[in-house]
Design an enzyme around this catalytic site. Sequence first.
Site, short mmCIF file in Angstrom:
data_model
loop_
_atom_site.label_atom_id
_atom_site.label_comp_id
_atom_site.label_asym_id
_atom_site.label_seq_id
_atom_site.Cartn_x
_atom_site.Cartn_y
_atom_site.Cartn_z
N TYR A 77 -0.59 8.61 13.04
CA TYR A 77 -0.22 9.46 11.91
C TYR A 77 -1.18 10.63 11.78
O TYR A 77 -2.38 10.46 11.93
CB TYR A 77 -0.31 8.71 10.57
N SER A 127 -3.94 6.45 14.16
CA SER A 127 -4.29 7.65 13.41
C SER A 127 -4.67 8.78 14.35
O SER A 127 -5.22 8.55 15.42
CB SER A 127 -5.48 7.31 12.51
N ASN A 132 -10.97 10.37 -1.42
CA ASN A 132 -11.61 10.95 -0.23
C ASN A 132 -10.77 12.07 0.33
O ASN A 132 -11.27 13.00 0.95
CB ASN A 132 -11.72 9.89 0.89
N ASN A 133 -9.46 11.94 0.18
CA ASN A 133 -8.54 12.84 0.86
C ASN A 133 -8.16 14.02 -0.04
O ASN A 133 -8.23 13.95 -1.26
CB ASN A 133 -7.29 12.08 1.31
N GLY A 152 0.81 -1.22 0.00
CA GLY A 152 0.00 0.00 0.00
C GLY A 152 0.84 1.26 0.00
O GLY A 152 2.07 1.23 -0.16
N ASN A 184 -6.38 -3.28 -1.68
CA ASN A 184 -6.30 -1.85 -2.02
C ASN A 184 -4.89 -1.50 -2.50
O ASN A 184 -4.34 -0.47 -2.15
CB ASN A 184 -6.68 -0.98 -0.81
N LYS A 191 -9.46 1.79 15.04
CA LYS A 191 -8.08 2.13 15.45
C LYS A 191 -7.98 2.20 16.98
O LYS A 191 -7.03 1.67 17.57
CB LYS A 191 -7.67 3.49 14.85
N TYR A 202 -14.29 3.50 11.37
CA TYR A 202 -12.85 3.45 11.06
C TYR A 202 -12.05 3.88 12.28
O TYR A 202 -11.14 3.18 12.74
CB TYR A 202 -12.51 4.32 9.84
N THR A 222 -7.05 10.43 14.03
CA THR A 222 -8.52 10.40 14.13
C THR A 222 -8.96 9.95 15.53
O THR A 222 -10.07 10.26 15.95
CB THR A 222 -9.11 9.49 13.02
#
Length: 337
Positions: free
Chosen positions: A176, A124, A197-198, A10, A35, A152, A148, A126
């Site tokens: 990250y 993340s 998406n980003n 990835g 992916n 995490k 998601y 997030t």
Amino acid sequence: MKVLVTGGAGYIGSHTVVLLIDAGYEVVVFDNFSNASKESIRRVEAIVGKEIVVVEGDIRSREDLAKVFSSYKIDAVIHFAGLKAVGESVEQPLRYYDNNVNGSVVLCEVMSEYNCKSIIFSSSATVYGDPHTTPILENFPLSATNPYGRSKLMVEEILRDVYVSDNEWKIVLLRYFNPVGAHKSGSIGEDPNGLPNNLMPFIAQTAVGKREYLSVFGNNYDTVDGTGVRDYIHVVDLAQGHLNALDRIRNFNEPMTINLGTGNGYSVLEMVEAFEKASAKKVPYTIAERRVGDIATCFADPSYAKEVLDWEATRGIDEMCEDTWRWQSQNPNGYII
Ligand code: NAD
Ligand code: WQD
């Protein structure tokens, strides 16, 4: 030292594999290519000038993992494998929990069976949800606003429990911020499926003419220009953080939770401007509604990474944009050649 890199085909994994091999580590890539493209492996091989050991398999499969651990004496695992699209995770929560949480549980079980107890996990920013203040420190309250993010958080907690049950485990949880950029060669980079998406891949695809314009999600946030502010970090700096963690993992006597960010925040419009400068292309944009779940500002306090990993990001926003542009312009359709 032999390192298993799950998700090594990835975006972040492939850049980390380059640095690992260059630093003399023996690497086994494990990926189900859900992916990723096999072309990314060929490109990494061309960069490092070596053949890479790749095992196609799924982290949810004990059999697939046992094959790897019985064939190679793995000393440590860098665990990138996972699904990462926030919106998709809201629509398919069970798929995300199965892949990200169950997959990590199975991985740890098999690691334990083969007495491999060192893991670096891709967490993340997030997990901080909507922070009350910035910059964000590792001890800030945690919350998740979507499956998601929750996956995490769950894996972080599971890994801490694993350590409590068996102190021989060496665990590093790397949070990250927003990875962008690409390897200097322009031959590997981020290759999202369908509509990105980003922000960065969307800007890059707009600059190269694949998208008509960027939708800027809201311009009424309490930020410098009203658009969202994030801590963009060059993927090669991020990859280097994993090498520093790997280098020190034996010395850590408890699970380490570490932000990997630059400490600088840039707005969406600042990113657009920097990208236009780097690419000498126009990035047309329109102001759209806020995206559900977005926050105004998110950037790291990266001082703990400096203290415990002797790591800090060295690449600035111009280099991030230049390297993304090299990858995007050389590979307008990603790895499909
Ligand atoms: P990516 O999708 O490019 O890489 C993930 C890789 O894992 C892919 O090659 C995919 O094929 C593989 N994979 C997925 N499920 C698997 C499974 N069940 N078994 C084996 N392989 C599997 O994503 P990335 O951007 O390189 O992210 C790597 C990790 O970092 C992910 O865990 C992601 O959640 C995390 N992360 C990413 C970002 C980001 O913005 N890119 C930010 C924070 C954290
Ligand atoms: C950045 C800024 C958007 C796209 C997400 C995940 C997070 C992490 C990284 C994995 C925001 C704005 C974006 C667009 C825009 N992934 N934007 N138009 O939201 O910080 O984080 O990716 O862990 O979990 O939530 O990153 O790149 O999506 O957005 O205006 O088309 O760009 O509103 O302000 P984000 P992003």
